[in-house]
Design an enzyme around this catalytic site. Structure first.
Site, short mmCIF file in Angstrom:
data_model
loop_
_atom_site.label_atom_id
_atom_site.label_comp_id
_atom_site.label_asym_id
_atom_site.label_seq_id
_atom_site.Cartn_x
_atom_site.Cartn_y
_atom_site.Cartn_z
N ASP A 4 39.91 -55.61 59.69
CA ASP A 4 38.66 -54.87 59.50
C ASP A 4 38.15 -55.12 58.09
O ASP A 4 38.88 -54.93 57.11
CB ASP A 4 38.93 -53.37 59.72
CG ASP A 4 37.65 -52.55 59.75
OD1 ASP A 4 37.45 -51.80 60.72
OD2 ASP A 4 36.84 -52.66 58.81
N MET A 5 36.91 -55.58 58.00
CA MET A 5 36.35 -55.90 56.70
C MET A 5 36.13 -54.61 55.89
O MET A 5 35.84 -53.56 56.46
CB MET A 5 35.01 -56.63 56.86
CG MET A 5 35.10 -57.88 57.71
SD MET A 5 36.32 -59.06 57.12
CE MET A 5 35.57 -59.59 55.59
N ASP A 98 32.49 -56.19 62.30
CA ASP A 98 33.41 -56.51 61.20
C ASP A 98 34.87 -56.32 61.56
O ASP A 98 35.70 -56.19 60.67
CB ASP A 98 33.05 -55.70 59.94
CG ASP A 98 33.65 -54.32 59.94
OD1 ASP A 98 33.75 -53.73 61.04
OD2 ASP A 98 34.02 -53.84 58.86
N GLU A 99 35.19 -56.28 62.85
CA GLU A 99 36.61 -56.10 63.16
C GLU A 99 37.02 -56.86 64.42
O GLU A 99 36.19 -57.11 65.30
CB GLU A 99 36.97 -54.62 63.29
CG GLU A 99 36.28 -53.93 64.41
CD GLU A 99 36.63 -52.45 64.48
OE1 GLU A 99 37.82 -52.10 64.52
OE2 GLU A 99 35.68 -51.66 64.53
P1 TTP Z 1 33.12 -49.98 59.46
O1 TTP Z 1 34.20 -51.02 59.55
O2 TTP Z 1 33.31 -48.71 60.20
O3 TTP Z 1 32.91 -49.57 57.93
P2 TTP Z 1 32.93 -50.46 56.62
O4 TTP Z 1 33.35 -51.86 56.90
O5 TTP Z 1 31.61 -50.33 55.94
O6 TTP Z 1 33.98 -49.73 55.72
P3 TTP Z 1 35.59 -49.73 55.86
O7 TTP Z 1 36.10 -50.39 54.63
O8 TTP Z 1 35.96 -48.30 55.95
O9 TTP Z 1 35.93 -50.50 57.12
O10 TTP Z 1 31.75 -50.59 59.91
C1 TTP Z 1 31.39 -51.94 59.64
C2 TTP Z 1 29.92 -52.04 59.31
O11 TTP Z 1 29.15 -51.59 60.41
C3 TTP Z 1 29.49 -51.20 58.12
O12 TTP Z 1 29.59 -51.90 56.90
C4 TTP Z 1 28.08 -50.83 58.45
C5 TTP Z 1 27.99 -50.91 59.95
N1 TTP Z 1 27.94 -49.57 60.56
C6 TTP Z 1 26.73 -49.10 61.06
O13 TTP Z 1 25.71 -49.80 61.02
N2 TTP Z 1 26.71 -47.85 61.62
C7 TTP Z 1 27.80 -47.05 61.69
O14 TTP Z 1 27.73 -45.92 62.18
C8 TTP Z 1 29.05 -47.54 61.16
C9 TTP Z 1 30.29 -46.69 61.20
C10 TTP Z 1 29.07 -48.79 60.61
MG MG Z 2 35.03 -52.25 58.06
#
Ligand code: TTP
Ligand code: MG
Length: 401
Positions: A4-5, A98-99
């Site tokens: 997960d990014m 991102d995962e």
């Molecule tokens: P996530 O992997 O949930 O969050 P993240 O990568 O920003 O942070 P983390 O280090 O905790 O993993 O989501 C990935 C991307 O998806 C995030 O950067 C922005 C987008 N996103 C949305 O557009 N809407 C949402 O509700 C969420 C949770 C994420």
């Molecule tokens: Mg992420």
């Protein structure tokens, strides 16, 4: 392995503009009312998180840097990341922008220890994309995902089988992917705060309270994941719904203005459905009030629909039926009970004509860009607010359950 990014959209923005690096940064749509899609780790230190409005973030940290979303940048970065992961194993399941889950069992059989493998994946992602990720390795998806979240950012967490039971005793139920805030609250009210407690609770009582999901909850409490043995690639049948929602630039109470928004959303949902050769039998209208309480109303039809005009017609029909108790800040439409390749050519002349109009519109918009030709009621500037759902896939459509 779950990859997960870290603070994905924010990290991509930092990469594009190094002067942002290390700053308290949020990514959102334009305007104070926009929802934050992600916050950089320095911003999170001030309590700022995804789902807040820009205005709320500013009250927490006055000097927050706001960057407007640029989805092209994120999809390009995502494709690069997924290409790296696909070079590690073809046994990959991309579950959002991102995962991804990777079945790394064969590498471990060859003697590579999980830690060396995890470090290698992180190194390759960083070298090829300039971005950091967090990696979790465990015996199933549920635990790998739990692990990847345990040492963010730039983490590498390996859950050894012997230590899982003790870990679950300490893990709040809400940390498990698939147990959302509503279920967490319900479980907490039943006295079930940790996974350990949930796993020991009689499964039949959970089933009585939550239906078939109750059985799944019981397994989740024990860290079992019997449903995800197969890491095969995505098939269309795994897609459950196609939807779009939008946070409005100002709250609305009148149905006429809401109708215009629904016209736009109908086109966005319909386009996606048609591109994937599917239609949905159930149409759901979602609306969120200014106090953030959210309501839905659905209708199930005798045959699947996918034309913009049909989706619009039924969403207006639903809109007329609902009571609007407070000003509305978000509207959404989704199609579910999807049928693939199900559209049989209609024999009714009027239907044939409408299908031809739809094909012509799609043809023009394919060639010259979305909304080049649109229904007069459409609100074009809505498109710029589009948020990529976390369940986005580079090669498919939203898989929301
Ligand atoms: P996530 O992997 O949930 O969050 P993240 O990568 O920003 O942070 P983390 O280090 O905790 O993993 O989501 C990935 C991307 O998806 C995030 O950067 C922005 C987008 N996103 C949305 O557009 N809407 C949402 O509700 C969420 C949770 C994420
Ligand atoms: Mg992420």
């Amino acid at each position: 392995m779950h990859v997960d990014m870290d603070a994905f959209f924010a990290s991509v923005e930092e990469l594009a503009n190094p002067s942002l690096r290390g700053k308290a940064l949020i990514v959102s749509g334009p305007g104070e009312r926009s929802i934050i899609t992600t916050a950089s780790y320095p911003a999170r230190k001030h309590g700022i998180k995804t789902g807040m409005t820009v205005r709320q973030a500013k009250t927490l940290w006055r000097d927050i840097v706001v960057v407007h979303s640029d989805h092209r940048k994120y999809t390009d970065a995502s494709k690069k990341v997924m290409t790296v992961l696909e070079s590690i194993t073809p046994d990959i399941d991309i579950t959002s922008i991102d995962e991804a889950f990777l079945d790394v069992t064969p590498f471990l059989r060859d003697g590579e220890t999980p830690r060396i493998l995890g470090m290698e994946v992180k190194k390759r992602v960083r070298e090829d994309t300039g971005l950091t990720c967090s990696v979790g390795i465990a015996q199933n998806r549920l635990l790998a995902k739990l692990a990847s979240d345990m040492n963010k950012p730039d983490g590498l967490t390996i859950l050894e089988p012997g230590k899982i039971k003790a870990l679950l005793e300490q893990t709040p139920v809400g940390k498990i992917c698939g147990i959302g805030p509503v279920t967490t609250k319900a479980l907490n009210e039943m006295g079930l705060k940790t996974c350990g407690q949930l796993g020991r609770y009689p499964a039949d009582l959970l089933k009585r309270r939550f239906g078939s999901y109750g059985a799944r909850l019981s397994e989740m409490g024990r860290g079992e994941d019997v449903h995800h043995e197969d890491y095969g690639s995505e098939t269309n049948s795994s897609v459950k719904s196609i939807g779009h929602s939008v946070t409005l630039s100002k709250d609305l109470s009148d149905r006429q203005s809401m109708g215009k928004i629904l016209q736009t959303l109908s086109e966005m949902v319909g386009r996606r459905a048609r591109r994937h050769h599917c239609g949905g039998k159930t149409l759901t209208l979602t609306w969120r009030y200014d106090d953030f309480s959210t309501r839905t109303r659905s209708t199930t039809l005798s045959a699947p629909i996918c034309r913009t005009e049909e989706i619009y017609r039924y969403s207006i029909w639903l809109l007329k039926k609902i009571e609007i108790a407070r000003p509305v800040r978000l509207l959404g439409i989704s199609l579910s009970h999807l049928c693939f390749e199900a559209q049989t050519a209609s024999l009714l002349p009027e239907e044939i004509r409408k299908e031809e109009v739809q094909k012509t519109l799609d043809g023009i918009n394919d060639r010259f860009g979305e909304f080049t030709l649109a229904y007069a009621e459409t609100v074009p500037d809505l498109r710029t607010q589009k948020v990529i759902p976390p369940s986005w896939r580079p090669k498919g459509i939203k898989n929301s359950v």
